[in-house]
Design a protein around this motif. Structure first.
Motif, PDB file in Angstrom:
ATOM      1  N   THR A 110     -33.580  -2.293 -28.257  1.00 47.16           N
ATOM      2  CA  THR A 110     -34.436  -3.082 -29.145  1.00 47.16           C
ATOM      3  C   THR A 110     -34.473  -2.560 -30.577  1.00 47.16           C
ATOM      4  O   THR A 110     -34.904  -3.269 -31.477  1.00 47.16           O
ATOM      5  CB  THR A 110     -35.875  -3.092 -28.612  1.00 47.16           C
ATOM      6  OG1 THR A 110     -36.366  -1.738 -28.583  1.00 47.16           O
ATOM      7  CG2 THR A 110     -35.937  -3.692 -27.212  1.00 47.16           C
ATOM      8  N   GLY A 111     -34.070  -1.285 -30.781  1.00 48.69           N
ATOM      9  CA  GLY A 111     -34.223  -0.670 -32.090  1.00 48.69           C
ATOM     10  C   GLY A 111     -35.604  -0.074 -32.302  1.00 48.69           C
ATOM     11  O   GLY A 111     -35.901   0.432 -33.392  1.00 48.69           O
ATOM     12  N   LEU A 112     -36.463  -0.130 -31.278  1.00 50.14           N
ATOM     13  CA  LEU A 112     -37.825   0.373 -31.383  1.00 50.14           C
ATOM     14  C   LEU A 112     -37.989   1.747 -30.734  1.00 50.14           C
ATOM     15  O   LEU A 112     -39.100   2.276 -30.676  1.00 50.14           O
ATOM     16  CB  LEU A 112     -38.797  -0.619 -30.738  1.00 50.14           C
ATOM     17  CG  LEU A 112     -38.778  -2.028 -31.342  1.00 50.14           C
ATOM     18  CD1 LEU A 112     -39.665  -2.960 -30.531  1.00 50.14           C
ATOM     19  CD2 LEU A 112     -39.206  -2.002 -32.801  1.00 50.14           C
ATOM     20  N   VAL A 113     -36.889   2.314 -30.229  1.00 48.16           N
ATOM     21  CA  VAL A 113     -36.901   3.649 -29.639  1.00 48.16           C
ATOM     22  C   VAL A 113     -36.347   4.625 -30.662  1.00 48.16           C
ATOM     23  O   VAL A 113     -35.333   4.355 -31.313  1.00 48.16           O
ATOM     24  CB  VAL A 113     -36.057   3.689 -28.350  1.00 48.16           C
ATOM     25  CG1 VAL A 113     -36.076   5.080 -27.734  1.00 48.16           C
ATOM     26  CG2 VAL A 113     -36.553   2.649 -27.356  1.00 48.16           C
ATOM     27  N   GLU A 114     -36.998   5.743 -30.811  1.00 45.76           N
ATOM     28  CA  GLU A 114     -36.593   6.728 -31.824  1.00 45.76           C
ATOM     29  C   GLU A 114     -35.133   7.156 -31.631  1.00 45.76           C
ATOM     30  O   GLU A 114     -34.700   7.465 -30.518  1.00 45.76           O
ATOM     31  CB  GLU A 114     -37.497   7.959 -31.743  1.00 45.76           C
ATOM     32  CG  GLU A 114     -37.253   8.974 -32.856  1.00 45.76           C
ATOM     33  CD  GLU A 114     -38.236  10.116 -32.822  1.00 45.76           C
ATOM     34  OE1 GLU A 114     -38.182  10.968 -33.721  1.00 45.76           O
ATOM     35  OE2 GLU A 114     -39.065  10.170 -31.878  1.00 45.76           O
ATOM     36  N   ASN A 115     -34.382   7.123 -32.727  1.00 44.64           N
ATOM     37  CA  ASN A 115     -32.979   7.559 -32.780  1.00 44.64           C
ATOM     38  C   ASN A 115     -32.014   6.654 -32.017  1.00 44.64           C
ATOM     39  O   ASN A 115     -30.858   7.024 -31.811  1.00 44.64           O
ATOM     40  CB  ASN A 115     -32.833   9.001 -32.269  1.00 44.64           C
ATOM     41  CG  ASN A 115     -33.596   9.997 -33.113  1.00 44.64           C
ATOM     42  OD1 ASN A 115     -33.649   9.880 -34.342  1.00 44.64           O
ATOM     43  ND2 ASN A 115     -34.214  10.978 -32.465  1.00 44.64           N
ATOM     44  N   ILE A 116     -32.472   5.490 -31.569  1.00 47.38           N
ATOM     45  CA  ILE A 116     -31.578   4.531 -30.903  1.00 47.38           C
ATOM     46  C   ILE A 116     -31.650   3.209 -31.668  1.00 47.38           C
ATOM     47  O   ILE A 116     -32.663   2.510 -31.598  1.00 47.38           O
ATOM     48  CB  ILE A 116     -31.970   4.311 -29.431  1.00 47.38           C
ATOM     49  CG1 ILE A 116     -31.931   5.619 -28.654  1.00 47.38           C
ATOM     50  CG2 ILE A 116     -31.016   3.294 -28.787  1.00 47.38           C
ATOM     51  CD1 ILE A 116     -32.343   5.481 -27.200  1.00 47.38           C
ATOM     52  N   PRO A 117     -30.626   2.864 -32.427  1.00 49.66           N
ATOM     53  CA  PRO A 117     -30.672   1.613 -33.202  1.00 49.66           C
ATOM     54  C   PRO A 117     -30.595   0.384 -32.314  1.00 49.66           C
ATOM     55  O   PRO A 117     -30.186   0.452 -31.150  1.00 49.66           O
ATOM     56  CB  PRO A 117     -29.433   1.719 -34.098  1.00 49.66           C
ATOM     57  CG  PRO A 117     -28.496   2.601 -33.341  1.00 49.66           C
ATOM     58  CD  PRO A 117     -29.366   3.593 -32.606  1.00 49.66           C
TER      59      PRO A 117
END
Length: 261
Positions: A181-188
């Protein structure tokens, strides 16, 4: 002049009344989403749109939802969305030569209304849905494949089947994909964004735009009528431009082939 004004009022006021229907679910975000999805077009809340939802989702990362709008006749689009999700729209389905039916699984970030908005050929949107209770974090926690670290080993693998049901063909398929989703830290953000289904002759039967709020390893169920007897080709593309495809045999139900990038 007075007669002209009366005629104009008779045409305009019903549309204004439809656009002003109060939300039966009492969502604080309804007016915003209505403006975004309908873009000024008229809408009505309509029980003819059947939306199957759990009252409480057991897993906020994978919530099943089925939309059946076949009672409405000719349908141009089905938009599935969750009012209070950070990524509200899950999919925008265009059943070009398919039935107005779609089933999938989505993420929920909190308790929220989940709705289907169905556009018919006359330009009117028909809306239905319900509240679903969910624990937090469906959109803001990493997917299982990211935690395991094996997502790249299976990226784009397709599974599915097609089978006859009376005069219809039911098609169920899915792809391995993290659907970040892009809403997890360090994961676009990284998700499948288009899915297309064609028959053996190349006719486009169904076209979907997909968003990051669809669950990891997305799967979809569609219905094609009249019954298809040959091969069905399914193709997907993700936001990195990678393309995945596979074929299903509607006569035997077997998966014929799947291609990874």
């Amino acid at each position: 002049m007075r007669r002209i004004l009366i005629v104009i009022a008779a045409l305009v006021l019903p549309a204004m009344a439809q656009a002003g229907e109060p939300d039966p679910l009492g969502s604080p975000m309804w007016d915003f989403h209505a403006a975004q999805v309908f873009e000024g077009a008229s809408y009505t809340f309509d029980d003819a749109v059947k939306v199957e939802l759990p009252v409480v989702t057991e897993n906020q990362h994978v919530m099943p939802v089925t939309v059946d709008a076949r009672a409405l006749g000719e349908v141009r689009r089905i938009v599935l969305f969750a009012d209070l999700n950070p990524i509200p729209i899950a999919l925008d389905y265009r059943p070009l030569a398919a039935e107005a039916f779609v089933a999938t699984r989505i993420k929920l970030d909190q308790r929220t209304p989940v709705r289907a908005a169905v556009l018919t050929a006359d330009g009117l949107w028909h809306v239905s849905g319900g509240w679903v209770d969910a624990a937090g974090g469906g959109c803001s926690a990493p997917p299982v494949s990211r935690v395991k670290g094996d997502w790249a080993d299976h990226l784009g693998e397709m599974r599915g089947a097609a089978w006859a049901e009376g005069e219809e063909t039911r098609l169920r398929f899915g792809f391995r994909h993290p659907m970040d989703t892009g809403l997890v830290e360090n994961i676009p953000g990284y998700n499948i964004d288009t899915v297309k289904v064609r028959d053996a002759g190349g006719t486009l039967l169904a076209d979907m735009t997909i968003y990051g709020s669809v669950s990891e390893d997305p799967s979809f169920t569609l219905i094609v009528e009249p019954k298809v007897s040959g091969k069905l080709d399914v193709a997907a593309r993700d936001t990195n431009g990678l393309e995945f495809s596979g074929s299903l045999d509607a006569a035997t139900g077997r998966r014929l082939a799947a291609a990874r990038p």
